[in-house]
Design a protein around this motif. Structure first.
Motif, PDB file in Angstrom:
ATOM      1  N   ILE A   1      -8.082  -6.817  -0.581  1.00 46.15           N
ATOM      2  CA  ILE A   1      -7.606  -5.185   0.077  1.00 46.15           C
ATOM      3  C   ILE A   1      -9.039  -3.960  -1.379  1.00 46.15           C
ATOM      4  N   LYS A   2      -8.926  -3.836  -2.070  1.00 43.30           N
ATOM      5  CA  LYS A   2      -9.195  -3.202  -3.303  1.00 43.30           C
ATOM      6  C   LYS A   2     -10.991  -3.035  -3.242  1.00 43.30           C
TER       7      LYS A   2
ATOM      8  N   ILE B   1      -8.435   0.389   5.104  1.00 40.37           N
ATOM      9  CA  ILE B   1      -6.699   0.248   4.295  1.00 40.37           C
ATOM     10  C   ILE B   1      -6.240   1.076   5.636  1.00 40.37           C
TER      11      ILE B   1
ATOM     12  N   SER C   1      -2.500  -0.578   7.279  1.00 41.83           N
ATOM     13  CA  SER C   1      -0.881   0.506   7.023  1.00 41.83           C
ATOM     14  C   SER C   1      -1.044   1.148   8.796  1.00 41.83           C
TER      15      SER C   1
ATOM     16  N   TYR D   1      -4.723   6.464  -1.327  1.00 43.15           N
ATOM     17  CA  TYR D   1      -3.873   5.574  -1.188  1.00 43.15           C
ATOM     18  C   TYR D   1      -4.148   5.071  -2.803  1.00 43.15           C
TER      19      TYR D   1
ATOM     20  N   VAL E   1      -3.087   0.933  -3.835  1.00 41.75           N
ATOM     21  CA  VAL E   1      -2.678  -0.315  -3.632  1.00 41.75           C
ATOM     22  C   VAL E   1      -2.587  -1.307  -4.588  1.00 41.75           C
TER      23      VAL E   1
ATOM     24  N   ARG F   1     -12.023   2.807   3.370  1.00 48.98           N
ATOM     25  CA  ARG F   1     -10.638   3.949   3.423  1.00 48.98           C
ATOM     26  C   ARG F   1     -10.114   4.048   5.364  1.00 48.98           C
TER      27      ARG F   1
ATOM     28  N   ILE G   1       1.367  -1.237   0.162  1.00 50.45           N
ATOM     29  CA  ILE G   1      -0.170  -0.019  -0.248  1.00 50.45           C
ATOM     30  C   ILE G   1       1.260   1.747  -0.242  1.00 50.45           C
TER      31      ILE G   1
END
Length: 84
Positions: free
Chosen positions: A67-68, A76, A80, A16, A18, A73, A7
């Motif tokens: 993840i996508k 993620i 992160s 962000y 990915v 957000r 990421i």
């Protein structure tokens, strides 16, 4: 060979990104930070904020898609911050 799901974060765009790669992460980041047509080519301040290592490209790509598909957000950002 090692594969990564990673990421990136751009403070200028507050976005962000990915992705996955079989390259060294430093080299992949360098290419993201060059002027090119893709999404990450809009700015050159991308930083790696998270990474996971996988033995195969298929696994790294599957994790990228997972993840996508979150479309979140918050998730993620939570991911992160792990290990920071």
């Amino acid at each position: 060979m090692k594969f990564y799901c990673y990421i990136l974060y751009s403070a200028k765009l507050d976005k962000y990104y990915v992705g996955h790669t079989g390259d060294k992460l430093e080299e992949r980041l360098r290419r993201h930070n060059t002027n090119h047509k893709g999404f990450t080519g809009k700015t050159n301040d991308w930083q790696i904020v998270y990474q996971e290592k996988y033995p195969t490209k298929v696994e790294a790509y599957a994790r990228e898609r997972e993840i996508k598909n979150w479309k979140s957000r918050k998730k993620i950002e939570a991911l992160s911050t792990v290990g920071q």
